[in-house]
Design an enzyme around this catalytic site. Sequence first.
Site, PDB file in Angstrom:
ATOM      1  N   HIS A  62       0.854  -1.185   0.000  1.00  5.37           N
ATOM      2  CA  HIS A  62       0.000   0.000   0.000  1.00  5.37           C
ATOM      3  C   HIS A  62       0.889   1.235   0.000  1.00  5.37           C
ATOM      4  CE1 HIS A  62      -3.008   2.916   1.045  1.00  5.37           C
ATOM      5  NE2 HIS A  62      -2.481   3.134   2.233  1.00  5.37           N
ATOM      6  N   HIS A  63       0.601   2.180  -0.878  1.00  5.73           N
ATOM      7  CA  HIS A  63       1.376   3.416  -0.971  1.00  5.73           C
ATOM      8  C   HIS A  63       0.515   4.572  -0.454  1.00  5.73           C
ATOM      9  CE1 HIS A  63       4.735   1.811  -3.495  1.00  5.73           C
ATOM     10  NE2 HIS A  63       3.814   0.906  -3.759  1.00  5.73           N
ATOM     11  N   PRO A  64       0.691   4.975   0.809  1.00  5.50           N
ATOM     12  CA  PRO A  64      -0.142   6.047   1.377  1.00  5.50           C
ATOM     13  C   PRO A  64       0.036   7.357   0.602  1.00  5.50           C
ATOM     14  CG  PRO A  64       1.109   4.897   3.083  1.00  5.50           C
ATOM     15  CD  PRO A  64       1.668   4.459   1.776  1.00  5.50           C
TER      16      PRO A  64
END
Length: 245
Positions: free
Chosen positions: A89-91
């Site tokens: 996941h890439h915030p």
Amino acid sequence: MHATLTSASIEWLADHRIFFDARGVRSLAVGDGLDFLEDTEVEPYVGVLAGRGICRMGFMSYSHTRLSPKLTMGRYCSIAHDVDAVFAHHPMELVSTSPFAHQRRFPFVELFVNEHGGEAPLAVKGRQRAHPVLEHDVWIGAHSSILPGVTIATGAVVGANSVVTRSVGPYEIVAGNPARLVRRRFSDEVVEALLESEWWLYRLTDLHGLDLAHPDQFAEAFLERKPDLEPYTPKRARLADMPRE
């Protein structure tokens, strides 16, 4: 964990009814590798029909897609070809979406610092979402992607080529990119009755004689039968216990 299979481990998988071919034929060979988490437990009569990764799986579930060991799957789930359960996941709320901002130990970052000196920025803790979870009787169409933090509830269907960015409710049909609700499979009353029945917790043979073509009648009849039944609680295979030598 990564295990190199021996004749004993292949026999162990067969004895626990963990199949690697749709017909139950042993398609494994000595020397093949199998990837799983140390605490992975699997119920019997499941099919790992692609790849050599295995996750937590419930009775009568199968996958035509290589499984990530981090996935969790309930009973009676069906996964088609080329489904991607995404775990990274890439915030987007941080300064950068690059892993240096949210992963404390990212290989490229560590390598750069080791080779050039200095210190990397301090990554922000707790930015990774939970791994995807499939409850029971879930059907995932081919070429779909399931993003981190998503739960696909019991009875739900994901159409082919969908990108599921949000959790899906019980007996919902979703499709598209991003996946959106198309409709519920059944009326609210039938969905409520099916969820109350919890038929997936019982033996397949306990459903004999019930009308599978009419879910409302099925649920009503099963609820009448349910008090006389015992839930199916087979012994789970703990993969860490598999013999490897």
